[in-house]
Write an enzyme that holds these catalytic residues in place. Structure first.
Site, PDB file in Angstrom:
ATOM      1  N   CYS A   2      -5.581  -0.526  -8.598  1.00 19.20           N
ATOM      2  CA  CYS A   2      -6.690  -0.133  -9.465  1.00 19.20           C
ATOM      3  C   CYS A   2      -6.621   1.366  -9.782  1.00 19.20           C
ATOM      4  O   CYS A   2      -6.362   2.180  -8.905  1.00 19.20           O
ATOM      5  CB  CYS A   2      -8.060  -0.427  -8.869  1.00 19.20           C
ATOM      6  SG  CYS A   2      -8.359  -2.156  -8.559  1.00 19.20           S
ATOM      7  N   ARG A  27      -0.916   1.038 -11.627  1.00 17.84           N
ATOM      8  CA  ARG A  27      -1.709   0.725 -10.445  1.00 17.84           C
ATOM      9  C   ARG A  27      -2.302  -0.679 -10.481  1.00 17.84           C
ATOM     10  O   ARG A  27      -2.863  -1.149  -9.488  1.00 17.84           O
ATOM     11  CB  ARG A  27      -2.843   1.741 -10.289  1.00 17.84           C
ATOM     12  CG  ARG A  27      -2.365   3.159 -10.087  1.00 17.84           C
ATOM     13  CD  ARG A  27      -3.528   4.100  -9.981  1.00 17.84           C
ATOM     14  NE  ARG A  27      -4.184   3.998  -8.703  1.00 17.84           N
ATOM     15  CZ  ARG A  27      -3.901   4.738  -7.643  1.00 17.84           C
ATOM     16  NH1 ARG A  27      -2.954   5.639  -7.725  1.00 17.84           N
ATOM     17  NH2 ARG A  27      -4.545   4.578  -6.519  1.00 17.84           N
ATOM     18  N   TRP A  74      -6.358  -4.221 -10.295  1.00 19.34           N
ATOM     19  CA  TRP A  74      -5.489  -5.129  -9.541  1.00 19.34           C
ATOM     20  C   TRP A  74      -6.441  -5.984  -8.704  1.00 19.34           C
ATOM     21  O   TRP A  74      -7.135  -5.475  -7.825  1.00 19.34           O
ATOM     22  CB  TRP A  74      -4.532  -4.350  -8.643  1.00 19.34           C
ATOM     23  CG  TRP A  74      -3.522  -5.227  -7.956  1.00 19.34           C
ATOM     24  CD1 TRP A  74      -2.371  -5.729  -8.483  1.00 19.34           C
ATOM     25  CD2 TRP A  74      -3.574  -5.702  -6.603  1.00 19.34           C
ATOM     26  NE1 TRP A  74      -1.706  -6.484  -7.561  1.00 19.34           N
ATOM     27  CE2 TRP A  74      -2.424  -6.486  -6.392  1.00 19.34           C
ATOM     28  CE3 TRP A  74      -4.477  -5.554  -5.554  1.00 19.34           C
ATOM     29  CZ2 TRP A  74      -2.142  -7.118  -5.178  1.00 19.34           C
ATOM     30  CZ3 TRP A  74      -4.206  -6.175  -4.345  1.00 19.34           C
ATOM     31  CH2 TRP A  74      -3.051  -6.941  -4.169  1.00 19.34           C
ATOM     32  N   ASN A  98     -12.006   1.463  -6.770  1.00 22.66           N
ATOM     33  CA  ASN A  98     -10.678   1.128  -6.255  1.00 22.66           C
ATOM     34  C   ASN A  98     -10.818   0.965  -4.752  1.00 22.66           C
ATOM     35  O   ASN A  98     -11.387   1.834  -4.098  1.00 22.66           O
ATOM     36  CB  ASN A  98      -9.703   2.268  -6.592  1.00 22.66           C
ATOM     37  CG  ASN A  98      -8.373   2.121  -5.875  1.00 22.66           C
ATOM     38  OD1 ASN A  98      -7.953   1.005  -5.551  1.00 22.66           O
ATOM     39  ND2 ASN A  98      -7.703   3.234  -5.615  1.00 22.66           N
ATOM     40  N   GLY A  99     -10.323  -0.150  -4.202  1.00 21.99           N
ATOM     41  CA  GLY A  99     -10.428  -0.349  -2.752  1.00 21.99           C
ATOM     42  C   GLY A  99     -11.216  -1.609  -2.444  1.00 21.99           C
ATOM     43  O   GLY A  99     -11.399  -2.470  -3.310  1.00 21.99           O
ATOM     44  N   GLU A 478      17.020  -5.067   0.358  1.00 25.22           N
ATOM     45  CA  GLU A 478      16.523  -4.314  -0.791  1.00 25.22           C
ATOM     46  C   GLU A 478      16.922  -5.028  -2.097  1.00 25.22           C
ATOM     47  O   GLU A 478      16.111  -5.138  -3.029  1.00 25.22           O
ATOM     48  CB  GLU A 478      17.070  -2.872  -0.751  1.00 25.22           C
ATOM     49  CG  GLU A 478      16.770  -2.005  -1.947  1.00 25.22           C
ATOM     50  CD  GLU A 478      15.285  -1.784  -2.237  1.00 25.22           C
ATOM     51  OE1 GLU A 478      14.430  -2.266  -1.481  1.00 25.22           O
ATOM     52  OE2 GLU A 478      14.992  -1.166  -3.269  1.00 25.22           O
ATOM     53  N   LYS A 482      14.188  -6.495  -4.771  1.00 26.00           N
ATOM     54  CA  LYS A 482      14.183  -6.080  -6.180  1.00 26.00           C
ATOM     55  C   LYS A 482      14.251  -7.307  -7.082  1.00 26.00           C
ATOM     56  O   LYS A 482      13.531  -7.405  -8.060  1.00 26.00           O
ATOM     57  CB  LYS A 482      15.377  -5.175  -6.513  1.00 26.00           C
ATOM     58  CG  LYS A 482      15.382  -3.762  -5.996  1.00 26.00           C
ATOM     59  CD  LYS A 482      14.456  -2.818  -6.680  1.00 26.00           C
ATOM     60  CE  LYS A 482      13.151  -2.749  -5.937  1.00 26.00           C
ATOM     61  NZ  LYS A 482      13.072  -1.773  -4.868  1.00 26.00           N
ATOM     62  N   GLU A 485      10.959  -9.340  -7.086  1.00 22.36           N
ATOM     63  CA  GLU A 485       9.757  -8.779  -7.695  1.00 22.36           C
ATOM     64  C   GLU A 485       9.846  -8.645  -9.211  1.00 22.36           C
ATOM     65  O   GLU A 485       8.834  -8.785  -9.879  1.00 22.36           O
ATOM     66  CB  GLU A 485       9.306  -7.477  -7.024  1.00 22.36           C
ATOM     67  CG  GLU A 485      10.180  -6.277  -7.149  1.00 22.36           C
ATOM     68  CD  GLU A 485       9.556  -5.045  -6.440  1.00 22.36           C
ATOM     69  OE1 GLU A 485      10.307  -4.125  -6.157  1.00 22.36           O
ATOM     70  OE2 GLU A 485       8.346  -5.018  -6.203  1.00 22.36           O
ATOM     71  N   HIS A 501      23.857 -19.563  11.846  1.00 24.34           N
ATOM     72  CA  HIS A 501      22.815 -20.036  12.771  1.00 24.34           C
ATOM     73  C   HIS A 501      21.696 -20.761  12.040  1.00 24.34           C
ATOM     74  O   HIS A 501      20.593 -20.879  12.555  1.00 24.34           O
ATOM     75  CB  HIS A 501      22.259 -18.847  13.571  1.00 24.34           C
ATOM     76  CG  HIS A 501      23.305 -18.192  14.417  1.00 24.34           C
ATOM     77  ND1 HIS A 501      23.836 -18.795  15.540  1.00 24.34           N
ATOM     78  CD2 HIS A 501      23.970 -17.017  14.267  1.00 24.34           C
ATOM     79  CE1 HIS A 501      24.760 -17.998  16.062  1.00 24.34           C
ATOM     80  NE2 HIS A 501      24.868 -16.922  15.300  1.00 24.34           N
ATOM     81  N   LYS A 600       1.760  -0.725  -8.284  1.00 23.88           N
ATOM     82  CA  LYS A 600       2.665   0.278  -7.733  1.00 23.88           C
ATOM     83  C   LYS A 600       2.183   0.824  -6.392  1.00 23.88           C
ATOM     84  O   LYS A 600       2.956   0.989  -5.466  1.00 23.88           O
ATOM     85  CB  LYS A 600       2.785   1.418  -8.746  1.00 23.88           C
ATOM     86  CG  LYS A 600       3.731   2.530  -8.335  1.00 23.88           C
ATOM     87  CD  LYS A 600       5.161   2.096  -8.466  1.00 23.88           C
ATOM     88  CE  LYS A 600       6.146   3.145  -8.001  1.00 23.88           C
ATOM     89  NZ  LYS A 600       7.452   2.553  -7.726  1.00 23.88           N
TER      90      LYS A 600
HETATM   91  O1  M6R Z   1       4.441   3.807  -1.979  1.00 28.15           O
HETATM   92  P1  M6R Z   1       5.185   3.150  -0.857  1.00 28.15           P
HETATM   93  O2  M6R Z   1       6.594   3.582  -0.747  1.00 28.15           O
HETATM   94  O3  M6R Z   1       4.449   3.281   0.458  1.00 28.15           O
HETATM   95  O4  M6R Z   1       5.173   1.616  -1.220  1.00 28.15           O
HETATM   96  C1  M6R Z   1       5.697   0.662  -0.343  1.00 28.15           C
HETATM   97  C2  M6R Z   1       5.928  -0.655  -1.039  1.00 28.15           C
HETATM   98  O5  M6R Z   1       4.717  -1.140  -1.562  1.00 28.15           O
HETATM   99  C3  M6R Z   1       6.946  -0.538  -2.182  1.00 28.15           C
HETATM  100  O6  M6R Z   1       8.162  -0.054  -1.730  1.00 28.15           O
HETATM  101  C4  M6R Z   1       7.178  -1.910  -2.837  1.00 28.15           C
HETATM  102  O7  M6R Z   1       7.787  -2.784  -1.946  1.00 28.15           O
HETATM  103  C5  M6R Z   1       8.008  -1.734  -4.119  1.00 28.15           C
HETATM  104  N1  M6R Z   1       7.376  -2.415  -5.206  1.00 28.15           N
HETATM  105  C6  M6R Z   1       9.394  -2.238  -3.985  1.00 28.15           C
HETATM  106  O8  M6R Z   1      10.120  -2.102  -5.166  1.00 28.15           O
END
Ligand code: M6R
Length: 605
Positions: A2, A27, A74, A98-99, A478, A482, A485, A501, A600
């Protein structure tokens, strides 16, 4: 999570608010809305989905007024709908939030019992209903806002706008960031200084528990004890090139392309032009540390996972790793000889911040590795080490990951030198290797066209498996994160040796398996695991260097990376992991920068 904006303007506020919201859309983008006061009347417009829908609404149904608040959502409580969109309004007050208000159920029950009519499913509406009740009891807006804040539990940032008040916004920060921008006869408010870029560079960050009364000419800040207090104003210069796409199709593309320049500049910040030694803040001391705790979420967690190998190998330091949302719930054993490192791009991730607060006072040193130096995590740690990556706007973290890795590698080498594990000569030669990162990352970026072609097939897959050993294991994670998402393809990562396993049962001719394996000490073992996959018709894509590809023999698909020193391989191999996800998403036509359900900055636990 948000985005909040508030503007006391000399002109029409809605267009300015809309503009600021665009910069906060990363956000959240489930809905958006604006409220203004015009000729004393509170009015609002709201729309489901991205900001463009609110823009359209405003074209057909403009919202006049020189003071207003705006929100990009969000969803937490209640799905994306107009009714659940902010600003929420009850009687003479509107609020953006926000929150999470943790005691909203109890508040809602008692307000309903007193006759309040709720029109949404949100926790936020309890705030406006409460404030409205206080106003109806004869309180002034300031008294009503203050009385409301006293009843709220949880982590939040809020802005209040009142009917009949064209020179007043009240805001509050508890757990979620909020900053005030000072203009010439104008005043602004935003969840992030980025929102205010172009309007002002004079910013005051509210501290935890602060609330403030804003008019066009004045700011009064009060602390959690309601004592008027002064918070410093700082200059935050953000030019448009930092926050626009600079000719790229997506922010993610821009941010991937920026990596060589960023990594070079960040290296210079820590080591000076000759890269002869790593400069750290005065007092940060690895010699009195017996154990490192590393805590983060998502991509930042995978950076920590890579760094664990480095700290153990180069500094002989035992490392314990935790996902931030789990850390506090396992009664971690903490001691004065421990150093805790928190890694976060935004510096506002609620789980990471909560973990940091959990260890403060219990461990010897609290260090953060952050991209936003003014963030809560940076401000609440003893030593904050910026990664200098600049604003990262694409939801998928790219440049922040490689920059986090670089700073963590610098820390591990410095720890190794200080603890006597690395000789001066070894330290210098490892630093030389790190200095070569930007050039190798640029070479990896040059493989883009090949990756684009390889991902044509990948984009048809339903599931994808990533395999790696050693430092390539977190890289496999990683890559899978990626891909999930931004392309919405289900992807998993496994340590290559773990495949037999259980997960090997998944292998068939429909499952693409991406093997990340530079020619290093573990190469032969990884390749044996790859052969086990190929023997079962798994569709392998091997990412390796020239020697690796030659040794591996025939593989269905291969991608050649430059030959790099072992230390820096995870930084360089991050690039194909990012580009595979990016081009797969392009083939599938998904929303690369604003993938569904995500935001984000995750400021709720
Ligand atoms: O702002 P941060 O690095 O603390 O955020 C952590 C995760 O939310 C962030 O890395 C998220 O997994 C990304 N969208 C990955 O691409």
């Amino acid at each position: 999570m948000c985005g909040i904006v508030g503007i006391l303007s000399k002109h029409e506020a809605s267009p300015q608010i809309l503009d600021a919201l665009k910069r906060l859309e990363y956000r959240g983008y489930d809905s958006a809305g604006i409220a203004t006061v015009n000729h004393g009347q509170l009015d609002r417009r709201r729309a489901v989905g991205k900001l463009i829908n609110l823009s359209d609404t405003l074209v057909h149904d403009p919202l006049p007024g020189r003071v207003g608040i705006g929100h990009t959502r969000w969803a937490t409580h209640g799905g994306p709908s107009v009714a659940n969109a902010h600003p929420h309004q009850a009687g003479r007050v509107a609020v953006v939030h926000n929150g999470i208000i943790e005691n909203f159920r109890a508040l809602r029950e008692s307000l309903t019992a007193e006759g309040a009519q709720f029109t949404s499913e949100t926790d936020t509406e309890t705030i406006v209903q409460l404030t409205s009740r206080f106003l109806a009891q004869g309180m002034t807006p300031v008294q009503a806002a203050r009385a409301t804040l006293k009843q709220l539990e949880g982590a939040f940032a809020l802005a209040f706008l009142f009917d009949g008040e064209e020179d007043l916004i009240i805001c509050a920060r508890r757990g979620s960031p909020l900053c005030i921008g000072h203009g010439e006869g104008e005043m602004y408010l935003g969840s992030d200084a980025i929102a205010l870029a172009g309007m002002t560079d004079r910013i005051t960050y509210l501290e935890e528990g602060d609330w403030a009364i804003l008019t066009r000419e004045t700011v009064q800040v009060f602390d959690s004890e309601d004592q008027q207090t002064a918070r410093p104003m700082m200059r935050i210069a953000l030019d448009n090139a930092q926050i626009d796409k600079s000719g790229h199709k997506h922010f993610m593309a821009k941010e991937m392309a920026q990596q060589p320049a960023i990594l070079k500049a960040a290296m210079a910040q820590y080591t000076g032009a000759d890269a002869s030694a790593v400069a750290l803040p005065e007092g940060l001391d690895f010699t009195r540390v017996d154990r490192l705790l590393m805590v983060a979420c998502g991509t930042a967690f995978y950076a920590c996972q890579v760094a664990k190998y480095w700290f153990e190998r180069y500094a002989g330091l035992p490392v314990e790793l935790d996902i931030a949302s789990e850390f506090r719930y396992r009664d971690p054993v903490l001691g004065p000889q421990n150093m805790a490192i928190f890694v976060s791009q935004s510096g506002e991730t609620a789980d990471t911040l909560a973990a940091l607060r959990h260890v403060r006072g219990e461990v010897g040193q609290v260090v953060s590795v952050v991209n936003v130096p003014t963030s809560s995590i940076a401000r609440e740690s003893t030593f904050a080490l910026p990664i200098h990556a600049g604003p990262e706007i694409g939801v998928a973290s790219t440049k922040a990951f490689t920059a986090q890795l670089q700073v963590l590698a610098l820390l591990a080498l410095r720890a190794g030198r200080d603890r006597g594990r690395l000789t001066e000569a070894e330290y210098a030669s490892r630093l030389d290797e790190l200095r070569s990162v930007p050039g190798f990352v640029a070479l990896a970026l040059d493989r883009e066209e090949e990756i684009r072609r390889l991902t044509e097939i990948l984009s048809q897959a339903r599931d994808v498996l990533f395999l790696g050993r050693g430092v390539m294991y977190p890289l496999a994670h990683e890559g899978a994160l990626k891909l999930k998402e931004i392309s919405y393809i289900h992807a998993e990562a496994y340590a290559a040796g773990e495949l037999k396993h259980g997960p090997i049962a998944l292998i068939d001719q429909d499952l693409p398996v991406i093997v990340m394996a530079p020619y290093d000490a573990l190469f032969e073992k990884t390749i044996s695991n790859m052969q086990e996959v190929m023997a079962r018709q798994g569709r392998v894509l091997l990412i390796s260097d020239a020697k690796g590809l030659a040794e591996a023999g025939d593989v269905p698909h291969a991608l050649q990376m430059p030959t790099v020193p072992e230390l820096i391989a995870p930084i360089v191999y991050a690039v194909p992991a990012q580009m595979i996800a990016y081009h797969t998403a392009l083939h599938r036509g998904t929303d690369v920068d604003q993938p569904r359900n995500l935001a984000k900055s995750v400021t709720v636990e």
